[in-house]
Design a protein around this motif. Structure first.
Motif, PDB file in Angstrom:
ATOM      1  N   ASP A 147       0.795  -1.226   0.000  1.00  0.00           N
ATOM      2  CA  ASP A 147       0.000   0.000   0.000  1.00  0.00           C
ATOM      3  C   ASP A 147       0.832   1.282   0.000  1.00  0.00           C
ATOM      4  O   ASP A 147       0.304   2.366   0.193  1.00  0.00           O
ATOM      5  CB  ASP A 147      -0.997  -0.009   1.160  1.00  0.00           C
ATOM      6  N   ASN A 148       2.151   1.155  -0.247  1.00  0.00           N
ATOM      7  CA  ASN A 148       3.008   2.337  -0.365  1.00  0.00           C
ATOM      8  C   ASN A 148       4.191   2.006  -1.271  1.00  0.00           C
ATOM      9  O   ASN A 148       4.402   0.841  -1.630  1.00  0.00           O
ATOM     10  CB  ASN A 148       3.467   2.826   1.009  1.00  0.00           C
ATOM     11  N   ARG A 173      -5.148   6.834  -4.202  1.00  0.00           N
ATOM     12  CA  ARG A 173      -4.697   6.850  -2.806  1.00  0.00           C
ATOM     13  C   ARG A 173      -5.894   7.176  -1.928  1.00  0.00           C
ATOM     14  O   ARG A 173      -6.705   8.023  -2.273  1.00  0.00           O
ATOM     15  CB  ARG A 173      -3.603   7.888  -2.607  1.00  0.00           C
ATOM     16  N   ASP A 227      -5.590   6.209   5.230  1.00  0.00           N
ATOM     17  CA  ASP A 227      -5.493   5.018   6.065  1.00  0.00           C
ATOM     18  C   ASP A 227      -6.437   5.178   7.254  1.00  0.00           C
ATOM     19  O   ASP A 227      -6.349   6.166   7.982  1.00  0.00           O
ATOM     20  CB  ASP A 227      -4.050   4.871   6.550  1.00  0.00           C
ATOM     21  N   ARG A 279      -1.577   9.204   6.821  1.00  0.00           N
ATOM     22  CA  ARG A 279      -1.008   8.276   5.843  1.00  0.00           C
ATOM     23  C   ARG A 279      -1.998   8.011   4.714  1.00  0.00           C
ATOM     24  O   ARG A 279      -3.182   7.840   4.947  1.00  0.00           O
ATOM     25  CB  ARG A 279      -0.678   6.964   6.558  1.00  0.00           C
ATOM     26  N   ARG A 291      -2.900   5.387   1.630  1.00  0.00           N
ATOM     27  CA  ARG A 291      -2.663   4.021   1.160  1.00  0.00           C
ATOM     28  C   ARG A 291      -3.007   3.912  -0.311  1.00  0.00           C
ATOM     29  O   ARG A 291      -3.958   4.533  -0.792  1.00  0.00           O
ATOM     30  CB  ARG A 291      -3.534   3.027   1.931  1.00  0.00           C
TER      31      ARG A 291
END
Length: 159
Positions: free
Chosen positions: A51-52, A82, A85, A91, A93
């Motif tokens: 996821d990154n 994206r 999170d 963040r 993901r």
């Protein structure tokens, strides 16, 4: 005269390239002219949890920079997005978009059609035998789809 081990490896690679190239051409005819095999590998890795950029790079055996470039290409084309999170709002993901899932489904359908073409060329029994022998030699799941490694040089390259 028997073939060498190198000849066998090249023949197997040629079979893969033949199918991958034909699938890429057919996807282009269906309107996905910007799709490459490496993009498929990357999207499957994202679906599997990359996821990154760092994690995608690890799974694809490429640098974080190469993974970030691939992500940028896939985002620009609408295949990847994206999302925040849920555990950490700071963040973002990676996620495959509905368009990304659609192109993956189209690709799977194309590979089924290509398999049918091979079946018509050599016959059902011969293709089943080939698949059975390859399964015996390399296992039922010979390649992790999220880690092509040796095809990583294609990532993020020109469309």
């Amino acid at each position: 005269m028997p073939r060498s081990g190198a000849d066998l490896a090249l023949l197997l690679l040629a079979g893969f390239r033949s199918l991958a190239d034909a699938a890429t051409e057919e996807l282009a005819r269906r309107g996905y002219e910007d799709m490459r095999p490496a993009h498929d590998f990357a999207m499957r890795a994202i679906i599997a949890g990359a996821d990154n950029a760092s994690e995608l790079g690890r799974r694809l055996s490429v640098s974080k920079q190469a993974a970030a470039k691939t992500i940028a290409v896939l985002q620009e084309r609408g295949y990847v997005g994206r999302d925040t999170d849920p555990q950490d709002a700071r963040r973002k993901r990676l996620e495959v978009t509905p368009l990304g899932f659609e192109v993956l489904r189209q690709g799977e359908a194309v590979f089924d059609e290509l398999r049918e073409q091979w079946q018509r060329q050599i016959g059902s029994a011969e293709l089943a035998s080939l698949e059975a022998h390859l399964t015996t030699l390399v296992g039922a799941r010979p390649v992790r789809l999220d880690a092509p490694g040796w095809t990583a040089h294609d990532l993020g390259g020109p469309a």
